[in-house]
Design a protein around this motif. Structure first.
Motif, PDB file in Angstrom:
ATOM      1  N   ARG A 427      29.493 -12.883   9.043  1.00  0.00           N
ATOM      2  CA  ARG A 427      29.143 -11.479   9.270  1.00  0.00           C
ATOM      3  C   ARG A 427      28.565 -10.835   8.022  1.00  0.00           C
ATOM      4  O   ARG A 427      27.671  -9.982   8.106  1.00  0.00           O
ATOM      5  CB  ARG A 427      30.363 -10.703   9.754  1.00  0.00           C
ATOM      6  CG  ARG A 427      30.665 -10.872  11.245  1.00  0.00           C
ATOM      7  CD  ARG A 427      31.812  -9.985  11.646  1.00  0.00           C
ATOM      8  NE  ARG A 427      31.567  -8.575  11.338  1.00  0.00           N
ATOM      9  CZ  ARG A 427      32.518  -7.644  11.330  1.00  0.00           C
ATOM     10  NH1 ARG A 427      33.778  -7.985  11.582  1.00  0.00           N
ATOM     11  NH2 ARG A 427      32.205  -6.384  11.072  1.00  0.00           N
ATOM     12  N   VAL A 431      25.005  -8.020   7.498  1.00  0.00           N
ATOM     13  CA  VAL A 431      25.221  -6.582   7.312  1.00  0.00           C
ATOM     14  C   VAL A 431      23.885  -5.898   7.042  1.00  0.00           C
ATOM     15  O   VAL A 431      23.102  -6.327   6.187  1.00  0.00           O
ATOM     16  CB  VAL A 431      26.205  -6.342   6.156  1.00  0.00           C
ATOM     17  CG1 VAL A 431      26.159  -4.893   5.697  1.00  0.00           C
ATOM     18  CG2 VAL A 431      27.620  -6.703   6.591  1.00  0.00           C
ATOM     19  N   GLU A 436      28.004  -0.664   8.358  1.00  0.00           N
ATOM     20  CA  GLU A 436      28.448  -2.017   8.682  1.00  0.00           C
ATOM     21  C   GLU A 436      29.170  -2.649   7.493  1.00  0.00           C
ATOM     22  O   GLU A 436      30.151  -3.382   7.665  1.00  0.00           O
ATOM     23  CB  GLU A 436      27.253  -2.872   9.091  1.00  0.00           C
ATOM     24  CG  GLU A 436      26.657  -2.494  10.441  1.00  0.00           C
ATOM     25  CD  GLU A 436      25.515  -3.413  10.849  1.00  0.00           C
ATOM     26  OE1 GLU A 436      25.196  -4.337  10.063  1.00  0.00           O
ATOM     27  OE2 GLU A 436      24.967  -3.225  11.947  1.00  0.00           O
ATOM     28  N   SER A 437      28.684  -2.342   6.311  1.00  0.00           N
ATOM     29  CA  SER A 437      29.335  -2.857   5.105  1.00  0.00           C
ATOM     30  C   SER A 437      30.756  -2.314   4.985  1.00  0.00           C
ATOM     31  O   SER A 437      31.710  -3.054   4.702  1.00  0.00           O
ATOM     32  CB  SER A 437      28.514  -2.471   3.876  1.00  0.00           C
ATOM     33  OG  SER A 437      29.128  -2.909   2.692  1.00  0.00           O
TER      34      SER A 437
END
Length: 499
Positions: A427, A431, A436-437
């Motif tokens: 994942r 990112v 999302e991070s």
């Protein structure tokens, strides 16, 4: 050095007299084997691979105790080393220091990660000035009764009934078993024409490094968990990083590893560090002790690790990157396992298990380091991913100190079903934005919690993590121990815990 006949027979031949080859030779001698240790060069010699960790020092202590090698025990801590062997150069390592850099910009408070490995100097880890330390290990091997030959140019190895024959100029040695401790793309890799395989998720990298004098200290911060220079300093930037390791003899080991072309020589080094003001200042007066070494292919993975009559030490089976100082613990885990196999007289199933474990740990390391390379331009996520390493390492170190090695028998807990990092690492590569991070960083903190014995991820600490006894005392249930058991363990190892 004792001279030997040009033709001789042994139980075990070990090629390569770095500390790991010499250590395994000592262990084999203690087990009653006849051993010859062969070296292409001559000590003292330049080498990198200098940064120990708490886990690697625990492994060395266990090996020295199990196989009655008391002269190695002082090397397990800074305090005892300096008291017992002041003639052997080493450096003080209190932890891991990270600074994130962007071209033309000074690092700020949020560009730092400090992770302490010890609460005080006396029980701290060390850097090994390999010219001194490898020579010491060789002398200890000879003192234990190991036959040693240096300046040997080996040319071939062939298997035969009951053993292997290795030959070179004016030399032929037959041994029941051969161990290669010569490093990546070493003797057996060439002599047996072993295949080379890619490392998963790891970009092609190269390195540029040497030893320097007059490297400046970074300077003091406001109440850090340890002096930031008394640590493995990692200068991180997009696509690469620079390490800085200080020895007590005035020498500093420094170099760069990167997924882009670095070039060769001092001019290439200057071009790189001139991009970053803080690094440029640190090396403003620095002078190389020897010409910079350019390694155009840094990472390596052998397609075979063991055969019926031979095995590669982990340091010869593969190499990922100097990042996070993984080389020492991987190598010493391999020495420990090969020593056990030796006790079983090279039983084939045990040897196959050794090869599988060595490869699995190499691949787990590669996936983590590859993900860190992929996020070097996203420092908050880089920090979160690094906590996977520090959680696994501190949990493993603490369980070993408690005598519960079965809770953490593998590097990075790769075979623990509750610590499977692969989905997180995959994942991290996808990112796309800050949201999302942050979501992945939050998930990592939840993921490591059952193994977190060092207060990692606590937002109040702002990425400065001391070696705090109270963190481990609170984590006693995670360790399968009582608070009193943890307190006694901390007292035994000199942590000076209260409570």
């Amino acid at each position: 050095m004792r001279r030997l006949p040009v033709s001789a027979d042994y139980d075990i031949a070990i090629v390569g007299s770095g500390f790991a080859g010499s250590l395994l030779a000592m262990i084999a001698q203690r087990l009653g084997k006849s051993v010859i240790l062969l070296e292409r060069g001559k000590h003292p010699r330049f080498a990198i691979g200098e940064s120990t960790t708490p886990l690697s020092n625990l492994l060395l202590e266990e090996l020295a105790t199990r196989y009655d090698l008391p002269n190695l025990l002082p090397l397990c801590k800074w305090g005892t080393w300096r008291k017992t062997h002041p003639e052997l150069a080493c450096g003080l390592k209190r932890g891991f220091t990270f600074y994130h850099h962007q071209p033309g910009r000074e690092p700020q408070r949020d560009d730092q990660l400090l992770v302490a490995a010890s609460p005080r100097d006396a029980i701290a880890d060390t850097y090994w000035y390999r010219a001194d330390v490898d020579a010491f290990f060789v002398s200890e091997a000879q003192r234990a009764g190991v036959d040693y030959l240096d300046e040997v140019r080996l040319e071939s190895a062939r298997e035969q009934d009951g053993g292997m024959t290795i030959e070179g100029e004016r030399l032929a040695v037959t041994a029941r078993f051969v161990v290669d401790a010569t490093g990546p793309r070493g003797f057996l890799h060439r002599a047996l024409a072993l295949p080379e395989l890619p490392l998963p998720d790891m970009p092609p990298t190269e390195a540029l490094y040497t030893h320097f004098t007059n490297v400046r200290r970074l300077g003091d911060l406001d109440n850090p968990p340890y002096p930031v220079d008394d640590a493995a300093v990692h200068h991180i930037f997009d696509g690469g990083w620079i390490w800085v390791l200080r020895f007590a003899n005035g020498i500093t080991s420094a170099g760069a590893a990167a997924s882009f072309s670095l070039g060769e020589g001092e001019s290439a080094w200057r071009r790189l560090i001139d991009r970053f003001p803080a690094i440029r200042r640190q090396f403003a007066s620095a002078q190389p002790v020897m010409p910079l070494v350019h390694a155009p292919r840094l990472s390596f993975r052998s397609g075979a690790i063991a055969g019926r009559r031979w095995a590669l030490l982990p340091s010869a089976a593969g190499f990922v990157d100097p990042l996070l100082s993984t080389g020492f613990p991987l190598t010493l885990l391999g020495v420990s396992r090969l020593a056990r196999v030796m006790e079983l007289d090279w039983e084939s199933a045990a040897l196959a298990t050794y090869a599988r474990q060595t490869e699995d740990e190499l691949l787990a390391t590669s996936r983590l380091i590859g993900a860190l390379y992929a996020t070097m331009d996203n420092f908050p996520l880089f920090v979160s991913l690094s906590l996977l390493y520090f959680a696994a390492a501190s949990f493993s170190e603490t369980t070993r100190r408690l005598g519960k090695q079965h809770l953490a028998g593998s590097f990075l807990l790769y075979d623990n079903p509750d610590f499977q990092m692969q989905p997180i690492l995959e994942r991290a590569r996808t990112v796309r934005n800050e949201a999302e991070s942050q979501a992945l960083s939050d998930e990592i903190r939840r993921f490591i919690e059952p193994f977190n014995v060092a207060g990692l991820g606590d937002p109040q600490r702002r990425n400065w993590y001391p070696a705090d006894a109270e963190d481990m005392l609170r984590a006693a249930p995670k360790l399968g121990a009582s608070r009193d058991e943890v307190a006694r363990m901390l007292d035994r190892c000199g942590f000076q815990a209260a409570g």
